[in-house]
Design a protein around this motif. Structure first.
Motif, PDB file in Angstrom:
ATOM      1  N   ASN A  86      31.597  50.234  42.131  1.00  0.00           N
ATOM      2  CA  ASN A  86      33.565  49.568  41.892  1.00  0.00           C
ATOM      3  C   ASN A  86      33.569  48.504  41.825  1.00  0.00           C
ATOM      4  O   ASN A  86      33.034  47.618  42.378  1.00  0.00           O
ATOM      5  CB  ASN A  86      34.026  50.296  43.042  1.00  0.00           C
ATOM      6  CG  ASN A  86      35.293  49.576  42.717  1.00  0.00           C
ATOM      7  OD1 ASN A  86      36.544  50.373  42.079  1.00  0.00           O
ATOM      8  ND2 ASN A  86      35.748  49.530  44.370  1.00  0.00           N
ATOM      9  N   CYS A  87      34.607  48.059  41.006  1.00  0.00           N
ATOM     10  CA  CYS A  87      34.224  46.781  40.450  1.00  0.00           C
ATOM     11  C   CYS A  87      35.700  46.243  41.895  1.00  0.00           C
ATOM     12  O   CYS A  87      36.910  46.793  40.789  1.00  0.00           O
ATOM     13  CB  CYS A  87      34.070  45.954  38.934  1.00  0.00           C
ATOM     14  SG  CYS A  87      33.011  46.439  38.920  1.00  0.00           S
ATOM     15  N   SER A  88      36.418  45.711  42.617  1.00  0.00           N
ATOM     16  CA  SER A  88      37.435  44.641  42.331  1.00  0.00           C
ATOM     17  C   SER A  88      37.669  43.416  42.556  1.00  0.00           C
ATOM     18  O   SER A  88      37.099  42.726  42.391  1.00  0.00           O
ATOM     19  CB  SER A  88      37.761  45.111  43.824  1.00  0.00           C
ATOM     20  OG  SER A  88      35.997  44.132  45.247  1.00  0.00           O
ATOM     21  N   CYS A  89      39.308  43.161  43.106  1.00  0.00           N
ATOM     22  CA  CYS A  89      39.715  41.541  42.608  1.00  0.00           C
ATOM     23  C   CYS A  89      39.499  41.057  44.448  1.00  0.00           C
ATOM     24  O   CYS A  89      40.515  41.537  45.564  1.00  0.00           O
ATOM     25  CB  CYS A  89      40.405  41.647  41.936  1.00  0.00           C
ATOM     26  SG  CYS A  89      40.225  41.999  39.609  1.00  0.00           S
ATOM     27  N   PRO A  90      39.785  39.711  44.332  1.00  0.00           N
ATOM     28  CA  PRO A  90      40.485  39.672  46.241  1.00  0.00           C
ATOM     29  C   PRO A  90      41.041  38.950  46.371  1.00  0.00           C
ATOM     30  O   PRO A  90      42.497  39.424  45.297  1.00  0.00           O
ATOM     31  CB  PRO A  90      39.552  38.178  46.333  1.00  0.00           C
ATOM     32  CG  PRO A  90      39.221  37.519  44.687  1.00  0.00           C
ATOM     33  CD  PRO A  90      38.586  38.797  43.929  1.00  0.00           C
ATOM     34  N   GLU A  91      41.494  39.232  47.168  1.00  0.00           N
ATOM     35  CA  GLU A  91      43.404  38.716  47.406  1.00  0.00           C
ATOM     36  C   GLU A  91      44.077  37.985  46.423  1.00  0.00           C
ATOM     37  O   GLU A  91      43.693  36.723  46.598  1.00  0.00           O
ATOM     38  CB  GLU A  91      43.208  39.329  49.013  1.00  0.00           C
ATOM     39  CG  GLU A  91      45.401  38.602  49.558  1.00  0.00           C
ATOM     40  CD  GLU A  91      45.882  38.842  50.673  1.00  0.00           C
ATOM     41  OE1 GLU A  91      46.663  38.695  51.320  1.00  0.00           O
ATOM     42  OE2 GLU A  91      44.436  38.440  51.414  1.00  0.00           O
ATOM     43  N   GLY A  92      44.916  38.062  46.267  1.00  0.00           N
ATOM     44  CA  GLY A  92      45.920  36.811  45.519  1.00  0.00           C
ATOM     45  C   GLY A  92      45.494  37.363  44.025  1.00  0.00           C
ATOM     46  O   GLY A  92      46.197  36.302  42.883  1.00  0.00           O
ATOM     47  N   GLY A  95      43.476  42.939  38.327  1.00  0.00           N
ATOM     48  CA  GLY A  95      42.780  43.418  37.248  1.00  0.00           C
ATOM     49  C   GLY A  95      42.006  44.813  37.769  1.00  0.00           C
ATOM     50  O   GLY A  95      41.992  45.088  38.654  1.00  0.00           O
ATOM     51  N   ASP A  96      41.078  45.025  36.383  1.00  0.00           N
ATOM     52  CA  ASP A  96      39.420  45.765  36.665  1.00  0.00           C
ATOM     53  C   ASP A  96      38.750  46.052  37.211  1.00  0.00           C
ATOM     54  O   ASP A  96      37.149  46.261  37.950  1.00  0.00           O
ATOM     55  CB  ASP A  96      39.599  46.813  35.736  1.00  0.00           C
ATOM     56  CG  ASP A  96      38.789  46.281  34.784  1.00  0.00           C
ATOM     57  OD1 ASP A  96      39.063  45.098  34.920  1.00  0.00           O
ATOM     58  OD2 ASP A  96      39.478  46.800  33.500  1.00  0.00           O
ATOM     59  N   GLY A  97      38.628  44.411  37.380  1.00  0.00           N
ATOM     60  CA  GLY A  97      37.203  43.173  37.934  1.00  0.00           C
ATOM     61  C   GLY A  97      36.126  43.756  36.899  1.00  0.00           C
ATOM     62  O   GLY A  97      35.120  42.787  37.269  1.00  0.00           O
ATOM     63  N   ARG A  98      35.579  44.322  35.851  1.00  0.00           N
ATOM     64  CA  ARG A  98      35.076  44.443  35.391  1.00  0.00           C
ATOM     65  C   ARG A  98      34.310  43.040  33.558  1.00  0.00           C
ATOM     66  O   ARG A  98      35.834  43.047  34.064  1.00  0.00           O
ATOM     67  CB  ARG A  98      35.266  45.996  34.771  1.00  0.00           C
ATOM     68  CG  ARG A  98      35.249  47.196  35.536  1.00  0.00           C
ATOM     69  CD  ARG A  98      35.245  48.606  34.693  1.00  0.00           C
ATOM     70  NE  ARG A  98      35.368  50.098  35.207  1.00  0.00           N
ATOM     71  CZ  ARG A  98      33.786  50.377  35.803  1.00  0.00           C
ATOM     72  NH1 ARG A  98      33.335  50.089  35.518  1.00  0.00           N
ATOM     73  NH2 ARG A  98      33.955  51.081  36.822  1.00  0.00           N
ATOM     74  N   THR A  99      33.169  43.284  33.814  1.00  0.00           N
ATOM     75  CA  THR A  99      33.391  42.441  33.237  1.00  0.00           C
ATOM     76  C   THR A  99      33.078  43.360  31.150  1.00  0.00           C
ATOM     77  O   THR A  99      33.742  42.205  30.687  1.00  0.00           O
ATOM     78  CB  THR A  99      32.161  41.665  32.801  1.00  0.00           C
ATOM     79  OG1 THR A  99      30.653  43.408  32.467  1.00  0.00           O
ATOM     80  CG2 THR A  99      31.552  41.374  34.302  1.00  0.00           C
ATOM     81  N   ASP A 100      33.675  44.341  31.000  1.00  0.00           N
ATOM     82  CA  ASP A 100      33.693  45.042  29.808  1.00  0.00           C
ATOM     83  C   ASP A 100      35.282  45.153  29.931  1.00  0.00           C
ATOM     84  O   ASP A 100      35.449  46.058  28.850  1.00  0.00           O
ATOM     85  CB  ASP A 100      32.868  45.696  29.941  1.00  0.00           C
ATOM     86  CG  ASP A 100      32.851  46.839  30.655  1.00  0.00           C
ATOM     87  OD1 ASP A 100      33.472  47.397  31.833  1.00  0.00           O
ATOM     88  OD2 ASP A 100      32.491  47.843  30.569  1.00  0.00           O
ATOM     89  N   GLY A 101      35.879  44.846  31.469  1.00  0.00           N
ATOM     90  CA  GLY A 101      37.602  45.887  30.786  1.00  0.00           C
ATOM     91  C   GLY A 101      37.698  44.241  31.018  1.00  0.00           C
ATOM     92  O   GLY A 101      38.201  42.824  30.255  1.00  0.00           O
ATOM     93  N   SER A 102      39.851  44.331  32.280  1.00  0.00           N
ATOM     94  CA  SER A 102      40.190  43.354  32.081  1.00  0.00           C
ATOM     95  C   SER A 102      39.559  42.240  33.256  1.00  0.00           C
ATOM     96  O   SER A 102      40.556  41.119  33.073  1.00  0.00           O
ATOM     97  CB  SER A 102      41.651  43.717  32.992  1.00  0.00           C
ATOM     98  OG  SER A 102      41.425  44.235  34.173  1.00  0.00           O
ATOM     99  N   GLY A 103      38.729  42.535  33.872  1.00  0.00           N
ATOM    100  CA  GLY A 103      38.460  41.592  34.914  1.00  0.00           C
ATOM    101  C   GLY A 103      39.533  41.072  35.656  1.00  0.00           C
ATOM    102  O   GLY A 103      40.059  41.932  36.086  1.00  0.00           O
ATOM    103  N   CYS A 104      39.402  40.019  36.070  1.00  0.00           N
ATOM    104  CA  CYS A 104      40.117  39.405  37.823  1.00  0.00           C
ATOM    105  C   CYS A 104      41.084  38.297  37.099  1.00  0.00           C
ATOM    106  O   CYS A 104      40.456  36.783  36.029  1.00  0.00           O
ATOM    107  CB  CYS A 104      39.136  39.212  39.055  1.00  0.00           C
ATOM    108  SG  CYS A 104      38.875  40.607  39.374  1.00  0.00           S
ATOM    109  N   SER A 105      42.445  38.031  37.468  1.00  0.00           N
ATOM    110  CA  SER A 105      43.147  37.104  37.004  1.00  0.00           C
ATOM    111  C   SER A 105      44.269  36.782  37.917  1.00  0.00           C
ATOM    112  O   SER A 105      44.674  37.347  38.848  1.00  0.00           O
ATOM    113  CB  SER A 105      44.131  37.571  35.908  1.00  0.00           C
ATOM    114  OG  SER A 105      44.344  38.506  35.447  1.00  0.00           O
TER     115      SER A 105
END
Length: 523
Positions: A86-92, A95-105
């Motif tokens: 599972n990939c996750s983004c920090p608070e704030g 996104g899906d956090g994946r390198t092959d997906g939307s990542g984190c913004s």
């Protein structure tokens, strides 16, 4: 040399039938079964996210994608899960956090606080809450202990007894007030040293301002163990003294019983003590003879009242110039009843532990421990000597024969040397005959045997008589006599013999026996 291909399957059953018999089913944990496509039987394969031998007893094992994958499948945080990750983004961030997906913004308009700071803030807030909670609990327990201790002292010091006595006297105009410890702590700024008015053997006196702006003097006695009989006597004294209503006695307003030793609250007198005024630092005083005689008369009247006019006779037991206060008009106020004793109506003396002040202590009381009203008379006699001489009752700076003022005065009277020890200003202000009368009265007050001393009532009457003679001395003045003749006619003048003054004995007898109303100016 010919290529060989081994094509095999497990058993002759399809997957659906083989799964029914778990003991013989070949596909183990984390694997799946599929039918053989070239005849009967089936085969096994590891499930997605797992690897190994699907036929071994433990089956296939999980693949840790967060570790074996390079680069990491996640932008920031990767969490391995059974068979997946599972990939996750920090608070704030979003996104899906994946390198092959939307990542984190970053999320628009959000405060991007770093995780470490957030953790630190959380810990700080938690610790603060714990400290505040602990402090609150401590203060609560401490306050409760203080309340319990005050209740204990209140009972030990006779608070219930005093309340019962006061409830029986509710109809009386004069009564003592019971103050709380908190009231007096606020009044004295928690007994700050700047509020100290004086200190002595009995305790410390503080200046206090009550909630209604009344200025009072609060006496805090020294710590001492008290027996039940002493507590009962103290309560009785509070009741008696609170009802003493004399203009020359400092008024007792009430007490506080919530402390280890009771606190007494008196009216505040503004102008210091008689001692301060007659024993100045420079050794000289501007107090006139008229004021001295008046102060002596007022003090004697107060002591006479305590001895004979109070509902229960009171022996002050510590009469001295430091216990005579003066207000703004130099009116005398007898104070400090910490050593006082109540005399039962059927007794004339008490056997007590000798207590008093060196130089003022009755020698007969010192030798016999028998306290009587005449003990106050002796101490007052020493105050009279102070007023006459402006000398201290005891002084080791003087020659040995003069150290004890009372003994020195008696010796001077025997040798007819009165005017050698009297203060120079007193000699200039007073008349010789009057000084001799006051000195003679003083000498009688200082007799060793108490029975030979006058009573305080007799002393007060005699001083009042001498004072009235001083006030009316204008009758002996020729100029005033001529003015009297002019205003009142010859008849009044002839009645006094055309300028002949009345004898001292006649004037005194007239005042003593007939309660003569004081004369005022003929004008």
């Amino acid at each position: 040399m010919v290529p060989v291909v081994l094509d095999w399957a497990v058993g002759n059953q399809r997957c659906n039938e083989a799964k029914k018999n778990l003991t013989s089913f070949a596909c183990k944990a984390n694997s799946h079964c599929y039918d053989f496509d070239n005849g009967p039987g089936y085969r096994c394969n590891c499930s997605q996210g797992y690897e190994g031998n699907p036929y071994s007893p433990n089956g296939c094992s999980d693949i840790d994608e967060c570790v074996i994958s390079s680069p990491s499948p996640c932008n920031i945080t990767c969490q391995n899960l059974p068979g997946t990750y599972n990939c996750s983004c920090p608070e704030g961030y979003e996104g899906d956090g994946r390198t092959d997906g939307s990542g984190c913004s970053p999320i628009p308009n959000s405060n991007n606080i770093p995780p470490l700071i957030k953790i630190a803030l959380g810990i700080s807030i938690g610790v603060s809450v714990l400290l505040l909670g602990g402090s609150w609990l401590y203060c609560g327990f401490r306050q409760r202990n203080i309340i319990n201790l005050r209740e204990k002292f209140f009972q030990q010091n006779g608070g219930i007894m005093l309340q019962q006595q006061l409830s029986m006297r509710e109809g009386s105009v004069q009564y003592a007030k019971i103050f709380t410890a908190e009231d007096l702590e606020k009044a004295t700024n928690n007994y700050h040293e700047s509020r100290i008015l004086g200190q002595g053997g009995q305790g410390t006196v503080y200046k206090g301002v009550l909630a209604d702006t009344t200025v009072v003097a609060i006496k805090k006695a020294k710590v001492a163990e008290q027996s039940q009989s002493q507590i009962e006597q103290f309560i009785n004294e509070v009741i008696i003294l609170s009802q003493v209503n004399h203009r020359n006695v400092v008024k007792l307003l009430g007490c506080c019983l919530e402390t280890q030793v009771p606190l007494l609250v008196y009216e505040f007198i503004t102008n210091g003590t008689l001692y301060d005024h007659i024993h100045t630092v420079g050794g000289t005083t501007s107090m006139s003879w008229e004021n001295r005689l008046r102060i002596a008369t007022e003090t004697a009247a107060a002591l006479s009242y305590l001895h004979s006019a109070a509902s229960t006779p009171i022996i002050h037991r510590d009469v001295k110039s430091t216990n005579i206060l003066l207000d703004d008009n130099y009116v005398a106020k007898v104070s400090d009843f910490g050593s006082s004793r109540l005399i039962p109506m059927d007794q004339t003396q008490l056997t007590t532990l000798v207590q008093g002040t060196l130089g003022y202590l009755d020698p007969e009381y010192f030798q016999t421990s028998q306290l009587t009203e005449r003990s106050d008379v002796y101490s007052f006699g020493v105050v009279l000597v102070e007023l006459l001489t402006s000398k201290k009752a005891i002084s080791f700076d003087r020659p040995e024969a003069e150290r004890n003022l009372a003994m020195y005065f008696i010796s001077a009277m025997k040798e007819d040397c009165l005017f050698e020890i009297v203060d120079e200003q007193v000699i200039n202000d007073a008349k010789a005959d009057q000084l001799k009368e006051v000195a003679s009265l003083t000498n009688r007050c200082l007799r060793v045997k108490g029975d030979e001393r006058p009573t305080m009532k007799e002393v007060a009457m005699e001083l009042e008589g001498l004072r009235m003679m001083e006030k009316n001395s204008w009758l002996n003045d020729k100029k005033n006599l001529e003015e009297t003749q002019y205003l009142l006619g010859d008849q009044l003048s002839n009645a006094y013999g055309g300028g002949t003054s009345m004898s001292n004995s006649t004037a005194y007898d007239s005042i003593a026996n007939n309660a003569m109303t004081p004369f005022h100016s003929g004008r």
